[in-house]
Design an enzyme around this catalytic site. Structure first.
Site, mmCIF file in Angstrom:
data_model
loop_
_atom_site.group_PDB
_atom_site.id
_atom_site.type_symbol
_atom_site.label_atom_id
_atom_site.label_comp_id
_atom_site.label_asym_id
_atom_site.label_seq_id
_atom_site.Cartn_x
_atom_site.Cartn_y
_atom_site.Cartn_z
ATOM 1 N N TYR A 40 123.701 75.619 66.488
ATOM 2 C CA TYR A 40 124.549 74.537 65.986
ATOM 3 C C TYR A 40 123.706 73.316 65.622
ATOM 4 O O TYR A 40 123.862 72.727 64.549
ATOM 5 C CB TYR A 40 125.584 74.166 67.043
ATOM 6 C CG TYR A 40 126.565 73.106 66.601
ATOM 7 C CD1 TYR A 40 127.657 73.443 65.814
ATOM 8 C CD2 TYR A 40 126.392 71.779 66.963
ATOM 9 C CE1 TYR A 40 128.556 72.473 65.387
ATOM 10 C CE2 TYR A 40 127.279 70.803 66.553
ATOM 11 C CZ TYR A 40 128.367 71.149 65.762
ATOM 12 O OH TYR A 40 129.240 70.186 65.341
ATOM 13 N N LYS A 86 123.188 71.508 61.845
ATOM 14 C CA LYS A 86 123.543 70.118 61.552
ATOM 15 C C LYS A 86 122.318 69.290 61.157
ATOM 16 O O LYS A 86 122.426 68.360 60.349
ATOM 17 C CB LYS A 86 124.265 69.503 62.748
ATOM 18 C CG LYS A 86 125.629 70.155 63.043
ATOM 19 C CD LYS A 86 126.556 70.099 61.833
ATOM 20 C CE LYS A 86 127.942 70.643 62.157
ATOM 21 N NZ LYS A 86 128.891 70.524 61.017
#
Length: 263
Positions: free
Chosen positions: A169, A173
């Site tokens: 994750y 990002k």
């Protein structure tokens, strides 16, 4: 009263959470033409119904869009332009949580799936939004040809906390931030602004579905405000980045995290 936003807004991930709140915020601050996209058509219908009930004069269209399918994105943008001639505001909000854990624990297939949605999906949307905006006339010095807001994360600027390791994750990002900063530099001269919003923990089904309650409470304790953000708080910040109020901002990542301390 001055209307803050004029034009057509295109929002992905609009069926729930931050995307839904953003669609409502665009209407609240004056945008009369809304194009909403998500893989969840039922959720989109609910968002559209709520918007219409609040303001029957709104022009709302919505589409099933899978951001991992380039053709799906192209068709949606083409339909928006066919109806409204242009896209003034694009918010790329669609995303998933993906596998928790550090790199040795993550399966390659899970890694690729998360990157396909959170990074390649944002890139594909931005690719076609930019292509469309480059065809558009400049509206004015503070609005230009259009603007794009990508939904990144505070974990696009720091590593995930020791309590909630999420290497995939965070990587996705951070990738969104690199994409935002690079394209922003190159399209500024053309009157197109690109920024990212970097939320901390937000009270959405997305967050609540991937982190157990006991761990989540420990994360809130690292936030001086002692709570998660409400989706509307993030949406208001997105509106700021989309509006002429931030006309001298591009390539920025606006962190909205309640003062979170990572470790």
């Amino acid at each position: 009263m001055t209307v803050l936003l004029k034009g057509t807004a295109f929002v992905t991930g609009a069926a729930s959470g931050i995307g839904r709140a953003t669609a409502l915020a665009f209407a609240k601050y004056g945008a009369q033409r809304l194009a909403l996209a998500d893989v969840n058509l039922d959720g989109l219908a609910q968002t559209a119904s709520e918007l219409q009930s609040q303001d029957p004069s709104l022009d709302i269209i919505y589409f099933h869009v899978d951001v991992t399918d380039e053709g799906s994105i192209e068709k949606a943008i083409a339909k928006v332009v066919a109806r409204h001639d242009r896209i003034d505001f694009a918010v790329n909000c669609a995303g998933i949580g993906g596998p928790a854990g550090l790199s040795p624990t993550i399966a390659v297939a899970d890694w690729k799936k998360l990157l396909d949605v959170n990074l390649t999906g944002v890139w594909t949307c931005q690719k076609h939004e930019l292509a469309q905006m480059m065809k558009q006339d400049v509206v004015g010095p503070r609005q230009g040809r259009g603007c794009i807001v990508n939904v990144a994360s505070m974990y696009g600027t720091i590593g995930t906390s020791l309590n909630t390791p999420a290497a995939a994750y965070a990587a996705s990002k951070h990738g969104v931030m690199g994409l935002t900063k690079t394209d922003a530099l190159h399209y500024a001269k053309d009157g197109i602004r690109i920024n990212a919003i970097c939320p901390g923990y937000v009270a959405t089904p997305f967050v609540q579905g991937i982190i157990p309650d006991d761990r989540m409470q420990k994360e809130y304790e690292k936030t001086p405000m002692g709570r998660p953000a409400e989706p509307e708080e993030i949406a208001d910040s997105i509106i700021y980045l989309a509006s002429p109020m931030s006309s001298f901002m591009t390539g920025s990542g606006l962190v909205i995290d309640g003062g979170f301390t990572a470790h």
